[in-house]
Design an enzyme around this catalytic site. Sequence first.
Site, PDB file in Angstrom:
ATOM      1  N   ASP A  44       0.841  -1.195   0.000  1.00 40.89           N
ATOM      2  CA  ASP A  44       0.000   0.000   0.000  1.00 40.89           C
ATOM      3  C   ASP A  44       0.876   1.244   0.000  1.00 40.89           C
ATOM      4  O   ASP A  44       1.708   1.438   0.889  1.00 40.89           O
ATOM      5  CB  ASP A  44      -0.896   0.002   1.235  1.00 40.89           C
ATOM      6  CG  ASP A  44      -1.668   1.309   1.381  1.00 40.89           C
ATOM      7  OD1 ASP A  44      -2.647   1.495   0.639  1.00 40.89           O
ATOM      8  OD2 ASP A  44      -1.283   2.144   2.227  1.00 40.89           O
ATOM      9  N   TYR A  49       2.742  10.086  -0.756  1.00 42.28           N
ATOM     10  CA  TYR A  49       3.864   9.586   0.043  1.00 42.28           C
ATOM     11  C   TYR A  49       5.206   9.880  -0.622  1.00 42.28           C
ATOM     12  O   TYR A  49       6.243   9.849   0.044  1.00 42.28           O
ATOM     13  CB  TYR A  49       3.760   8.071   0.266  1.00 42.28           C
ATOM     14  CG  TYR A  49       2.563   7.591   1.041  1.00 42.28           C
ATOM     15  CD1 TYR A  49       1.682   8.477   1.661  1.00 42.28           C
ATOM     16  CD2 TYR A  49       2.296   6.231   1.141  1.00 42.28           C
ATOM     17  CE1 TYR A  49       0.572   8.021   2.360  1.00 42.28           C
ATOM     18  CE2 TYR A  49       1.200   5.757   1.841  1.00 42.28           C
ATOM     19  CZ  TYR A  49       0.342   6.653   2.443  1.00 42.28           C
ATOM     20  OH  TYR A  49      -0.754   6.175   3.132  1.00 42.28           O
ATOM     21  N   LYS A  74      -3.039   5.624  -3.941  1.00 39.56           N
ATOM     22  CA  LYS A  74      -4.082   6.619  -3.694  1.00 39.56           C
ATOM     23  C   LYS A  74      -3.852   7.893  -4.507  1.00 39.56           C
ATOM     24  O   LYS A  74      -2.709   8.315  -4.697  1.00 39.56           O
ATOM     25  CB  LYS A  74      -4.110   6.984  -2.204  1.00 39.56           C
ATOM     26  CG  LYS A  74      -4.155   5.785  -1.267  1.00 39.56           C
ATOM     27  CD  LYS A  74      -3.992   6.204   0.186  1.00 39.56           C
ATOM     28  CE  LYS A  74      -3.731   5.013   1.081  1.00 39.56           C
ATOM     29  NZ  LYS A  74      -2.373   4.445   0.884  1.00 39.56           N
ATOM     30  N   HIS A 107      -7.710   9.549  -1.684  1.00 38.61           N
ATOM     31  CA  HIS A 107      -7.002   9.638  -0.405  1.00 38.61           C
ATOM     32  C   HIS A 107      -7.812  10.342   0.682  1.00 38.61           C
ATOM     33  O   HIS A 107      -7.641  10.062   1.873  1.00 38.61           O
ATOM     34  CB  HIS A 107      -5.677  10.365  -0.616  1.00 38.61           C
ATOM     35  CG  HIS A 107      -4.614   9.997   0.359  1.00 38.61           C
ATOM     36  ND1 HIS A 107      -3.287   9.909   0.028  1.00 38.61           N
ATOM     37  CD2 HIS A 107      -4.668   9.704   1.676  1.00 38.61           C
ATOM     38  CE1 HIS A 107      -2.582   9.560   1.090  1.00 38.61           C
ATOM     39  NE2 HIS A 107      -3.403   9.444   2.110  1.00 38.61           N
TER      40      HIS A 107
END
Length: 293
Positions: A44, A49, A74, A107
Amino acid sequence: MNENIQLNNDVTMPSLGFGVFQTPPEETVASVEEALRVGYRHIDTAAAYGNEREVGMALLSSGLARDEVFIETKVWISDYGYHETLHAFDKSAGKLGVEQIDLFILHQPLPTAFDKTLDAYRALETLLADGKVRAIGVSNFMPDHLERLLDRARVVPAVNQVEVHPYFTQPEVQKADAANGVLTQAWSPIGGITSYRDTGTGSTFDDPVVTAIAEAHGKSPAQVMLRWHLQEGRSAIPKSVKAHRIAENFDVFDFELTAAQIREIDALDTGVRGGPEPADITLETFGRPIPEA
């Protein structure tokens, strides 16, 4: 061996995933490689990120076939909107080095610009219809956000990834998810957020209820909390960059909690959120461009 969960569109997903939230890019390759070596088959990540490319590098170096690893990522709020979200897929797939993403989710709900959220989800539906993704979902959606989405959506989200750990169980969110056939997936499933955010409750890792149950099973508090999620039917996404923790978090399939122990953990809920309030997420405050490469 990881247990599998069947999503509402019949796609099968490993219940336990390996997360890379706040993992620096320079540490992501090694941690994902170790997770795959240990046995994780569900990774994931997220555009926000900043480490999708490194996840892709680890997948490539693992030597595993593409269909052996379930990839979840996401779309960040800055890329909401129909055409913007279609392009967000291209950016994520390019960084990951894949043609198809297994689970592609929004997200945040972005309540102050929910039309953009709806347009972004419509793009996910298009990607699903075109076979570019195998399943679609959402993250951090509260019951009212989910209801507003379902009023307009053609496809029910397969997953809602939200903060869930023993100190914050979000029962109303889980109830709304279940009523609509949406799988609740836990981020911060072992309460890592309680150890670095001041919630006024201390850390789940040191909770006497959790530690007593861990001692009874000869397991760690983290393993007990992960087992709790799995036995209650959730997907869980633990994270670590330490090899021994990565292995420990995966070693949760050889014991079972009793019904009484599950009730004891359920009773730890404080109702105190560790992460940001979804209603507070706005483009003005949290918007930032996601690089093309």
